[in-house]
Design a protein around this motif. Structure first.
Motif, PDB file in Angstrom:
ATOM      1  N   UNK A 222     -75.960  17.239  31.697  1.00  9.74           N
ATOM      2  CA  UNK A 222     -75.403  18.437  31.089  1.00  9.74           C
ATOM      3  C   UNK A 222     -75.534  19.629  32.027  1.00  9.74           C
ATOM      4  N   UNK A 223     -76.711  19.821  32.589  1.00  8.21           N
ATOM      5  CA  UNK A 223     -76.947  20.970  33.449  1.00  8.21           C
ATOM      6  C   UNK A 223     -76.215  20.856  34.781  1.00  8.21           C
ATOM      7  N   UNK A 224     -76.144  19.646  35.312  1.00  5.11           N
ATOM      8  CA  UNK A 224     -75.509  19.493  36.622  1.00  5.11           C
ATOM      9  C   UNK A 224     -73.984  19.436  36.513  1.00  5.11           C
ATOM     10  N   UNK A 225     -73.451  18.664  35.576  1.00  6.81           N
ATOM     11  CA  UNK A 225     -71.997  18.481  35.479  1.00  6.81           C
ATOM     12  C   UNK A 225     -71.283  19.724  34.951  1.00  6.81           C
ATOM     13  N   UNK A 226     -71.855  20.372  33.942  1.00  5.98           N
ATOM     14  CA  UNK A 226     -71.183  21.551  33.385  1.00  5.98           C
ATOM     15  C   UNK A 226     -71.092  22.660  34.433  1.00  5.98           C
ATOM     16  N   UNK A 227     -72.120  22.751  35.266  1.00  3.74           N
ATOM     17  CA  UNK A 227     -72.120  23.786  36.308  1.00  3.74           C
ATOM     18  C   UNK A 227     -71.051  23.526  37.363  1.00  3.74           C
ATOM     19  N   UNK A 228     -70.637  22.268  37.518  1.00  6.54           N
ATOM     20  CA  UNK A 228     -69.621  21.928  38.518  1.00  6.54           C
ATOM     21  C   UNK A 228     -68.225  22.382  38.096  1.00  6.54           C
ATOM     22  N   UNK A 229     -68.022  22.603  36.816  1.00  6.33           N
ATOM     23  CA  UNK A 229     -66.730  23.088  36.316  1.00  6.33           C
ATOM     24  C   UNK A 229     -66.772  24.612  36.238  1.00  6.33           C
ATOM     25  N   UNK A 239     -58.949  29.755  29.949  1.00  9.70           N
ATOM     26  CA  UNK A 239     -60.339  29.426  29.583  1.00  9.70           C
ATOM     27  C   UNK A 239     -60.784  30.456  28.542  1.00  9.70           C
ATOM     28  N   UNK A 240     -60.422  30.192  27.279  1.00  9.64           N
ATOM     29  CA  UNK A 240     -60.530  31.217  26.244  1.00  9.64           C
ATOM     30  C   UNK A 240     -61.965  31.539  25.858  1.00  9.64           C
ATOM     31  N   UNK A 241     -62.844  30.525  25.813  1.00 12.34           N
ATOM     32  CA  UNK A 241     -64.222  30.750  25.393  1.00 12.34           C
ATOM     33  C   UNK A 241     -65.189  30.308  26.492  1.00 12.34           C
ATOM     34  N   UNK A 242     -66.245  31.049  26.632  1.00 13.46           N
ATOM     35  CA  UNK A 242     -67.265  30.711  27.609  1.00 13.46           C
ATOM     36  C   UNK A 242     -68.196  29.647  27.043  1.00 13.46           C
ATOM     37  N   UNK A 243     -68.642  28.741  27.911  1.00  8.01           N
ATOM     38  CA  UNK A 243     -69.658  27.752  27.556  1.00  8.01           C
ATOM     39  C   UNK A 243     -70.956  28.095  28.291  1.00  8.01           C
ATOM     40  N   UNK A 244     -72.058  27.761  27.684  1.00 11.74           N
ATOM     41  CA  UNK A 244     -73.349  28.032  28.317  1.00 11.74           C
ATOM     42  C   UNK A 244     -74.356  26.975  27.876  1.00 11.74           C
ATOM     43  N   UNK A 245     -75.240  26.595  28.762  1.00 16.47           N
ATOM     44  CA  UNK A 245     -76.289  25.640  28.412  1.00 16.47           C
ATOM     45  C   UNK A 245     -77.466  26.399  27.803  1.00 16.47           C
ATOM     46  N   UNK A 246     -78.201  25.716  26.961  1.00 18.24           N
ATOM     47  CA  UNK A 246     -79.407  26.272  26.358  1.00 18.24           C
ATOM     48  C   UNK A 246     -80.596  25.882  27.234  1.00 18.24           C
ATOM     49  N   UNK A 247     -81.501  26.797  27.536  1.00 15.31           N
ATOM     50  CA  UNK A 247     -82.657  26.445  28.371  1.00 15.31           C
ATOM     51  C   UNK A 247     -83.544  25.410  27.691  1.00 15.31           C
ATOM     52  N   UNK A 248     -83.816  24.314  28.390  1.00 18.49           N
ATOM     53  CA  UNK A 248     -84.647  23.224  27.868  1.00 18.49           C
ATOM     54  C   UNK A 248     -85.958  23.203  28.644  1.00 18.49           C
ATOM     55  N   UNK A 249     -87.069  23.114  27.915  1.00 18.93           N
ATOM     56  CA  UNK A 249     -88.393  23.194  28.535  1.00 18.93           C
ATOM     57  C   UNK A 249     -89.198  21.934  28.274  1.00 18.93           C
ATOM     58  N   UNK A 250     -90.097  21.602  29.215  1.00 10.74           N
ATOM     59  CA  UNK A 250     -91.115  20.603  28.929  1.00 10.74           C
ATOM     60  C   UNK A 250     -91.977  21.137  27.794  1.00 10.74           C
ATOM     61  N   UNK A 251     -92.428  20.239  26.938  1.00 10.71           N
ATOM     62  CA  UNK A 251     -93.096  20.678  25.713  1.00 10.71           C
ATOM     63  C   UNK A 251     -94.599  20.888  25.931  1.00 10.71           C
ATOM     64  N   UNK A 252     -94.944  21.660  26.954  1.00 13.05           N
ATOM     65  CA  UNK A 252     -96.330  22.062  27.135  1.00 13.05           C
ATOM     66  C   UNK A 252     -96.497  23.464  26.565  1.00 13.05           C
ATOM     67  N   UNK A 253     -97.686  24.046  26.741  1.00  9.80           N
ATOM     68  CA  UNK A 253     -97.944  25.347  26.143  1.00  9.80           C
ATOM     69  C   UNK A 253     -96.972  26.405  26.654  1.00  9.80           C
TER      70      UNK A 253
END
Length: 432
Positions: A222-229, A239-253
């Motif tokens: 998702x992060x690599x392929x979407x950025x290529x477009x 390109x009527x609407x913008x797309x954006x990825x949601x930041x995903x984190x490792x589940x540590x503190x």
């Protein structure tokens, strides 16, 4: 050496069977064999096909599973549709799916999404096996790009937008056009405030199905392929609407706190937790969890249509043939039974979704299961609802009013695991 035991944070006692069901889900996932490519093609075709007129006229449905009842209670404009509300199979033929109407259409489309359970207990190995990310407030939807156009559909099958986009094959331009077999499917939340599609998962990319790929791989793609477009670029004519990825984190503190309090371009509506080994499983799954509190969500406790928290917790259950009312879990849990007089007086039918209030007797939970519930009839649920509440939602809302699972409990679970791992390392060093 490990710190003294009295300094360690206390672990909250488990009250549900979510972990047992997670183990079963992972085992079934490892044993399952399916035609993922055909499943992706089926979903894409159903989304792209023109829906019946009555589906198009239905009001835009807010996110019912992950938002409060203040949104879900919005009055429907069309009259309630009677009829059989039996589950529509996710394996239904494309032509059949595209012709579904009313409740059946809502059920079919909603069950094509991976729906999180509500977090009742903190999973073991949270910091090792899980990701966490903030959930954008908005409308959960599919987005499909194919044949030079892009279509988004809500969980009830209603078309949200038809538009050109920079997604592969998403507009009639030479830069993105491709063969008909090259389609992409994204799992998104449309955020009204900034008119942006926030992508939370990738189901198919350029015709390649990701159903049987782990969340770890899907998020990487998702992060690599979407950025290529150019999909993340500002809106333009093609390109009527913008797309954006949601930041995903490792589940540590650090990851939990970043998802919980970090600055975001969208309104936060709770946290989502994904097991990094989980495939994209349609329907409810304990391998994806949603958690909320009053800090990170406006809808921590369900509200009524006026945005007011009811004095008594309310739940939505499905009426069965024998008059029993049950949850929408894969193995429905019966929480009560209506008498014949109430059924006839309110013109209720098998499959209707009915709202109840939880009385002073509350819920009787034994070994993680709701064995008894003090529920009282309120009336029919709003018709935009696709299906009844799950046990996890009912339990989460019940706990939220009494002893909620706090952010401190989530953070403490990662600290406990780290301290336990450090203790084992110290023992190994001493032994050597």
């Amino acid at each position: 050496m490990a710190p003294p035991m009295e300094r360690l944070p206390l672990k909250r006692r488990a009250i549900s069977d979510q972990q047992r069901r997670r183990d079963i889900a992972l085992l079934r996932q490892a044993q399952a064999r399916r035609d993922a490519q055909n499943q992706a093609r089926c979903l894409a075709s159903a989304i792209l096909s023109d829906p019946p007129a009555d589906i198009e006229r239905e009001p835009l449905e807010p996110e019912c599973e992950l938002a409060g009842d203040a949104e879900a209670e919005a009055e429907a404009k069309a009259p309630a549709e009677a009829g059989d509300a039996e589950d529509a199979s996710s394996e239904m033929d494309v032509l059949q799916a595209s012709k579904l109407r009313g409740p059946k259409a809502r059920r079919w489309f909603s069950r094509q999404l991976m729906l999180p359970e509500w977090m009742i207990d903190v999973p073991p190995r949270l910091s090792v096996d899980w990701y966490v990310f903030p959930r954008p407030a908005g409308k959960r939807c599919f987005v499909v790009s194919s044949n030079g156009t892009t279509i988004s559909r809500l969980r009830n099958g209603t078309v949200l937008h038809r538009f050109p986009s920079a997604l592969p094959n998403g507009a009639r331009t030479k830069e993105v056009m491709g063969p008909a077999s090259m389609f992409s499917i994204l799992d998104c939340v449309f955020h009204e405030h900034d008119q942006t599609y926030y992508v939370i998962d990738m189901i198919c990319w350029r015709g390649y199905s990701l159903y049987d790929c782990t969340a770890e791989f899907r998020f990487f793609w998702l992060n690599s392929k979407l950025a290529e477009t150019g999909a993340c670029n500002p809106p333009s004519f093609y390109h009527k609407y913008r797309f954006s990825v949601v930041p995903v984190y490792d589940c540590d503190q650090a990851g939990i706190l970043a998802a919980y309090t970090g600055h975001l371009p969208f309104i936060r509506d709770g946290l989502l937790f994904y097991n990094r080994h989980a495939h994209y499983q349609t329907g409810n799954t304990p391998l994806s969890l949603v958690w909320k509190d009053q800090v990170c969500s406006q809808y921590f406790i369900d509200t009524d249509s006026k945005g007011v928290v009811p004095t008594l917790q309310q739940v939505v259950l499905e009426l069965l043939e024998d008059g029993s009312v049950a949850t929408s879990d894969d193995s429905p849990v019966v929480l009560g039974k209506l008498d014949l007089e109430t059924i006839q007086k309110n013109n209720l039918h098998h499959g209707n979704l009915i709202r109840f209030a939880v009385g002073d007797g509350g819920l009787d939970v034994i070994d993680g299961d709701i064995k008894k519930a003090d529920i009282h009839f309120v009336g029919k649920a709003n018709r935009v609802r696709a299906f009844a509440d799950t046990c996890s939602k009912i339990l989460f809302q019940y706990m939220a009013r009494r002893s909620p699972l706090r952010i401190d409990d989530l953070v403490a679970s990662t600290t406990l695991l780290h301290d336990n791992d450090q203790s084992l390392a110290d023992v190994e060093m001493v032994s050597s």
